[in-house]
Enzyme design. Structure first.
Site, short mmCIF file in Angstrom:
data_model
loop_
_atom_site.label_atom_id
_atom_site.label_comp_id
_atom_site.label_asym_id
_atom_site.label_seq_id
_atom_site.Cartn_x
_atom_site.Cartn_y
_atom_site.Cartn_z
CD GLU A 38 -2.44 1.29 2.78
OE1 GLU A 38 -2.51 2.40 3.32
OE2 GLU A 38 -2.87 0.24 3.31
CE LYS A 126 -6.68 2.54 7.41
NZ LYS A 126 -5.54 3.30 6.93
#
Length: 203
Positions: A38, A126
């Site tokens: 990421e 998340k």
């Protein structure tokens, strides 16, 4: 993409002062077996970096993080980001991701936020910041909402990763606890350790 990330088990959250530093981290993670990368918007000119990595690192699952609005999401997806992560839930980002058929992992803290993210068509959220809640929070959330997939970010380390998985996370995001390991060789070794430990936990 969701299944690929879940299979990986760990997403390396990359923050860096420039592209050279970021590429060092990326190579160390990939060499250590961590393929989900990421790249956060806190890296200068991250869109160019996403394009470079998605074109040249065929093994990497490249996503973008710290996405705050629709334009940021669109630019990153067009550059090759395969998934989008944000610190909170954004309707604008959600819409762009749905229009562009891209996985969105919105940051959620409360049960209400989790419910909202699911209602808007997202399967995985998340949990951020993870260290504020700890692993037990995951178990508590999954009691009434068993189908939610949770990826904690912040507060996940090699020492507590087992506890997170035991409490029901689908995968984990690791940033400073991985990239702060020391040299690039140290990061590569710790990446291997994360992969091995998660494989063992999953049996």
């Amino acid at each position: 993409m969701l299944n690929k990330i879940k299979n990986e088990g760990v997403v390396a959250v990359i923050r860096a002062k420039d592209h050279e530093e970021a590429l060092g981290y990326i190579n160390a993670c990939l060499n250590g077996g961590v393929k989900a990368i990421e790249l956060t918007y806190t890296i200068p000119n991250v869109v160019e970096l996403i394009k470079h990595v998605s074109e040249n690192y065929k093994d990497a699952l490249v996503g973008v993080g710290s996405v705050l609005n629709g334009k940021m999401a669109k630019d990153a997806i067009e550059a090759g980001a395969a998934y989008v992560v944000s610190p909170g839930f954004s309707d604008e980002v959600n819409t762009v991701c749905q229009e562009m058929n891209t996985l969105y992992l919105p940051g959620c803290m409360t049960v209400t936020e989790v419910m909202n993210a699911l209602e808007k068509g997202n399967k995985m959220v998340k949990l951020f910041p993870g260290e504020v809640f700890g692993p037990k929070y995951v178990k508590a959330v999954k009691a009434p909402i068993p189908h939610v997939e949770i990826m904690p970010t912040g507060g996940v380390s090699i020492d507590n990763v087992e506890e997170w998985f035991k409490m029901g996370v689908s995968c984990v995001g690791v940033g400073s606890s991985l990239l702060g390991a020391g040299s690039l060789e140290d990061i590569e070794n710790l990446a291997k350790e994360f992969k091995n430990k998660i494989a063992k936990i999953r049996g």
